[in-house]
Scaffold this motif. Structure first.
Motif, PDB file in Angstrom:
ATOM      1  N   SER A  95      13.241  87.196  95.356  1.00 43.76           N
ATOM      2  CA  SER A  95      12.298  86.080  95.257  1.00 43.76           C
ATOM      3  C   SER A  95      12.349  85.431  93.886  1.00 43.76           C
ATOM      4  O   SER A  95      12.280  84.194  93.767  1.00 43.76           O
ATOM      5  CB  SER A  95      10.876  86.570  95.551  1.00 43.76           C
ATOM      6  OG  SER A  95      10.776  87.106  96.855  1.00 43.76           O
ATOM      7  N   LEU A  96      12.478  86.229  92.833  1.00 38.02           N
ATOM      8  CA  LEU A  96      12.585  85.678  91.479  1.00 38.02           C
ATOM      9  C   LEU A  96      13.857  84.844  91.332  1.00 38.02           C
ATOM     10  O   LEU A  96      13.849  83.782  90.700  1.00 38.02           O
ATOM     11  CB  LEU A  96      12.558  86.804  90.447  1.00 38.02           C
ATOM     12  CG  LEU A  96      11.227  87.549  90.294  1.00 38.02           C
ATOM     13  CD1 LEU A  96      11.371  88.724  89.333  1.00 38.02           C
ATOM     14  CD2 LEU A  96      10.132  86.598  89.810  1.00 38.02           C
ATOM     15  N   LEU A  98      15.388  83.265  93.751  1.00 43.77           N
ATOM     16  CA  LEU A  98      15.175  82.030  94.504  1.00 43.77           C
ATOM     17  C   LEU A  98      14.260  81.072  93.751  1.00 43.77           C
ATOM     18  O   LEU A  98      14.442  79.849  93.803  1.00 43.77           O
ATOM     19  CB  LEU A  98      14.573  82.345  95.872  1.00 43.77           C
ATOM     20  CG  LEU A  98      15.495  83.047  96.870  1.00 43.77           C
ATOM     21  CD1 LEU A  98      14.728  83.386  98.143  1.00 43.77           C
ATOM     22  CD2 LEU A  98      16.699  82.178  97.206  1.00 43.77           C
ATOM     23  N   PHE A  99      13.266  81.600  93.050  1.00 46.60           N
ATOM     24  CA  PHE A  99      12.365  80.756  92.261  1.00 46.60           C
ATOM     25  C   PHE A  99      13.145  79.993  91.189  1.00 46.60           C
ATOM     26  O   PHE A  99      12.922  78.797  90.976  1.00 46.60           O
ATOM     27  CB  PHE A  99      11.280  81.619  91.613  1.00 46.60           C
ATOM     28  CG  PHE A  99      10.198  80.827  90.930  1.00 46.60           C
ATOM     29  CD1 PHE A  99       9.068  80.436  91.627  1.00 46.60           C
ATOM     30  CD2 PHE A  99      10.324  80.472  89.593  1.00 46.60           C
ATOM     31  CE1 PHE A  99       8.076  79.694  91.002  1.00 46.60           C
ATOM     32  CE2 PHE A  99       9.334  79.738  88.954  1.00 46.60           C
ATOM     33  CZ  PHE A  99       8.203  79.347  89.666  1.00 46.60           C
ATOM     34  N   ILE A 100      14.062  80.678  90.550  1.00 49.40           N
ATOM     35  CA  ILE A 100      14.848  80.042  89.486  1.00 49.40           C
ATOM     36  C   ILE A 100      15.852  79.038  90.070  1.00 49.40           C
ATOM     37  O   ILE A 100      16.038  77.942  89.522  1.00 49.40           O
ATOM     38  CB  ILE A 100      15.579  81.117  88.657  1.00 49.40           C
ATOM     39  CG1 ILE A 100      14.563  82.015  87.942  1.00 49.40           C
ATOM     40  CG2 ILE A 100      16.531  80.478  87.644  1.00 49.40           C
ATOM     41  CD1 ILE A 100      15.183  83.226  87.270  1.00 49.40           C
ATOM     42  N   ALA A 102      15.754  77.311  92.930  1.00 51.79           N
ATOM     43  CA  ALA A 102      15.222  76.533  94.058  1.00 51.79           C
ATOM     44  C   ALA A 102      15.884  75.162  94.172  1.00 51.79           C
ATOM     45  O   ALA A 102      16.274  74.736  95.266  1.00 51.79           O
ATOM     46  CB  ALA A 102      13.711  76.385  93.919  1.00 51.79           C
ATOM     47  N   GLU A 103      15.991  74.436  93.034  1.00 49.71           N
ATOM     48  CA  GLU A 103      16.559  73.084  93.098  1.00 49.71           C
ATOM     49  C   GLU A 103      18.006  73.060  93.590  1.00 49.71           C
ATOM     50  O   GLU A 103      18.323  72.301  94.513  1.00 49.71           O
ATOM     51  CB  GLU A 103      16.463  72.386  91.736  1.00 49.71           C
ATOM     52  CG  GLU A 103      15.110  71.799  91.418  1.00 49.71           C
ATOM     53  CD  GLU A 103      14.205  72.825  90.755  1.00 49.71           C
ATOM     54  OE1 GLU A 103      14.645  73.994  90.593  1.00 49.71           O
ATOM     55  OE2 GLU A 103      13.069  72.474  90.400  1.00 49.71           O
ATOM     56  N   THR A 123       9.478  72.402  95.166  1.00 48.57           N
ATOM     57  CA  THR A 123       8.134  72.830  94.758  1.00 48.57           C
ATOM     58  C   THR A 123       7.431  73.568  95.897  1.00 48.57           C
ATOM     59  O   THR A 123       6.819  74.624  95.695  1.00 48.57           O
ATOM     60  CB  THR A 123       7.298  71.618  94.332  1.00 48.57           C
ATOM     61  OG1 THR A 123       7.962  70.941  93.258  1.00 48.57           O
ATOM     62  CG2 THR A 123       5.919  72.049  93.858  1.00 48.57           C
ATOM     63  N   ARG A 126       8.932  77.078  96.402  1.00 47.24           N
ATOM     64  CA  ARG A 126       8.438  78.075  95.444  1.00 47.24           C
ATOM     65  C   ARG A 126       7.057  78.587  95.849  1.00 47.24           C
ATOM     66  O   ARG A 126       6.745  79.764  95.651  1.00 47.24           O
ATOM     67  CB  ARG A 126       8.390  77.463  94.048  1.00 47.24           C
ATOM     68  CG  ARG A 126       9.754  77.240  93.404  1.00 47.24           C
ATOM     69  CD  ARG A 126       9.616  76.896  91.932  1.00 47.24           C
ATOM     70  NE  ARG A 126      10.916  76.786  91.283  1.00 47.24           N
ATOM     71  CZ  ARG A 126      11.515  75.646  90.983  1.00 47.24           C
ATOM     72  NH1 ARG A 126      10.916  74.495  91.277  1.00 47.24           N
ATOM     73  NH2 ARG A 126      12.681  75.639  90.380  1.00 47.24           N
ATOM     74  N   CYS A 127       6.247  77.707  96.415  1.00 44.30           N
ATOM     75  CA  CYS A 127       4.911  78.137  96.853  1.00 44.30           C
ATOM     76  C   CYS A 127       4.983  79.096  98.037  1.00 44.30           C
ATOM     77  O   CYS A 127       4.081  79.926  98.230  1.00 44.30           O
ATOM     78  CB  CYS A 127       4.064  76.917  97.224  1.00 44.30           C
ATOM     79  SG  CYS A 127       3.677  75.815  95.840  1.00 44.30           S
ATOM     80  N   LEU A 129       7.290  81.445  98.396  1.00 49.36           N
ATOM     81  CA  LEU A 129       8.010  82.671  98.042  1.00 49.36           C
ATOM     82  C   LEU A 129       7.175  83.948  98.101  1.00 49.36           C
ATOM     83  O   LEU A 129       7.732  85.020  98.402  1.00 49.36           O
ATOM     84  CB  LEU A 129       8.646  82.518  96.655  1.00 49.36           C
ATOM     85  CG  LEU A 129       9.867  81.594  96.608  1.00 49.36           C
ATOM     86  CD1 LEU A 129      10.413  81.496  95.191  1.00 49.36           C
ATOM     87  CD2 LEU A 129      10.952  82.075  97.561  1.00 49.36           C
TER      88      LEU A 129
END
Length: 457
Positions: A95-96, A98-100, A102-103, A123, A126-127, A129
């Motif tokens: 998940s971390l 994917l957060f980084i 995401a774009e 955006t 990320r919400c 995740l």
């Protein structure tokens, strides 16, 4: 039997709740670029949960039942807590990442879309995740409750997620867009996890991650998980591929239309998947261990019920395709032709319901009877046919071409899977032939029942 019926009813309510969530959003905001971004953002976590979290339950079920029967609940608890530790740790790291990223990920998935739409989707993504991390806990907890015959608890705790998601949409101002729905899902998933842990704790079972050496992970679980995860990844890859191909349709709203249609179609197959995972799978695990001779009769009965349910569902969905489409777009600016096209997508998708349920059943059972690698081959066929045929047909036939490609891929992959796994599942070639004939009969009934709509076209 009463508990099994309850979990199916409650699960159906949950799926209807998730469908209502998306319908409310479409009613509020229309088939716009913002909703395309939302569906892309919601699809990716669902894809990863299907690939990485759901196979944990299938791979864990047989070993847990065997361990609980032979060594007692406490020994089984240690094994489950070790699985949960490594599952949560792996999903947190993923998940971390994917957060980084995401774009770049959304830019790849939404090629051709404006940077603003891609940023909006990133955006929202990320919400979503936190759902990934919580999914492992929920899946493992539901599997344990099911193996302990606590199906009522499994069913009732699921309701909180769609209730909070739909409630958040209804009470939130429209200026917040789809974000209240996302917040409701995350909050509901967190409450779902708390309910599961509390319920098992009352029975003396501690469902908390426990740092453990890798040797506590049974080889049977890790080996089965690798096969099932790979199979699920190949099988579920059809979903992002479909979204990406739908995004090739010029203008906004193509992804939203495909997402809504596919959700309505997969409602029945998803219900079948849950029924097999939490009601049927424990039973088949016990059959394989203690009463293998009964496997064929139970398998035939299960497929017969699945075909009947899918066939009835296809007829009903086909009959109400136009009213459903008109209701969806009643507040938008879509022309009547758009409503009819969406109805045709539903009808084509409805034809595959009996086949899709059979595919779901046989894929789930493959984890119990040891044919996961063959299920992987069936999933690969579905992915390749769907991708190639969808890409070819969408340029001339739009979303209808993608729906036809999905139908062809489902039929071919299911026939292949049923043929190569029939011996391990206790079936014969005659049983496969009966399946094919029953699919054709339901397709004929569905088409005859929908002849009344043709003059309206």
């Amino acid at each position: 039997m009463a508990s099994g019926s309850l979990i199916l009813i409650v699960t159906l309510i949950c799926f209807l709740g998730f469908t209502a969530r998306d319908l409310l959003l479409i009613q509020e905001f229309g088939a716009t670029s913002m909703m395309d971004a939302y569906f892309f953002a919601a699809m990716l976590p669902t894809f990863f949960i299907t690939c990485l979290a759901m196979p944990v339950a299938d791979s864990l079920m047989r070993t847990f039942v065997e361990s609980n029967s032979d060594q007692g609940l406490k020994q089984a608890e240690g094994m489950v807590r070790a699985v949960l530790w490594y599952g949560c740790l792996g999903m947190l790291c993923f998940s971390l990442a994917l957060f980084i990223g995401a774009e770049p990920l959304l830019r790849l998935a939404m090629r051709g879309r404006s940077p603003e739409v891609v940023d909006s989707a990133a955006t929202m993504f990320r919400c979503f995740l936190p759902l990934l991390f919580l999914s492992v806990w929920n899946v493992v907890g539901n599997a344990v409750l099911s193996a302990l015959n606590r199906l009522c608890t499994v069913a009732l705790t699921q309701l909180v997620v769609p209730v909070l998601a739909v409630g958040a949409i209804l009470i939130s101002p429209s200026r917040y867009g789809p974000y209240p729905a996302i917040a409701g899902m995350v909050a509901g998933s967190l409450l779902h996890t708390i309910f599961i842990v509390w319920s098992l704790l009352r029975s003396g079972f501690v469902l908390l991650p426990k740092p453990s050496p890798l040797r506590l992970l049974p080889t049977s679980v890790t080996r089965s998980y690798k096969r099932l995860a790979l199979t699920a990844m190949v099988s579920a890859a059809v979903i992002p591929v479909g979204y990406a191909i739908a995004g090739l349709v010029p203008g906004d709203g193509g992804v939203s239309a495909w997402a809504l249609a596919s959700k309505l179609i997969t409602l029945f197959s998803s219900l079948a998947s849950v029924a097999v995972a939490y009601v049927v799978l424990p039973h088949f695990s016990r059959l394989v261990l203690h009463h293998a001779a009964l496997l064929r009769s139970d398998m035939r009965l299960l497929l017969l019920i699945g075909n009947a349910a899918g066939g009835i569902g296809s007829v009903i969905l086909g009959l109400f395709a136009v009213p459903i489409s008109a209701a969806l777009f009643s507040h938008g600016s879509s022309a009547d032709s758009h409503i009819l096209v969406f109805a045709d997508i539903l009808r084509i998708g409805a034809l595959q319901l009996p086949v899709a349920i059979t595919y779901t059943v046989m894929t789930k059972i493959s984890g119990v009877v040891g044919t996961s690698s063959r299920a992987l081959a069936g999933s690969a066929i579905a992915l390749v046919v769907n991708a190639l045929l969808g890409y070819v047909l969408i340029h001339n036939h739009g979303i209808l071409g993608l729906a036809a490609a999905s139908l062809a891929a489902t039929v071919l992959s299911t026939l292949f899977l049923a043929t190569i796994t029939r011996k391990a599942s206790g079936l014969r070639m005659g049983d496969v032939a009966v399946l094919l004939i029953s699919w054709m009969m339901w397709a004929a009934v569905m088409l005859v029942a929908n002849v009344q709509w043709l003059p309206a076209r």
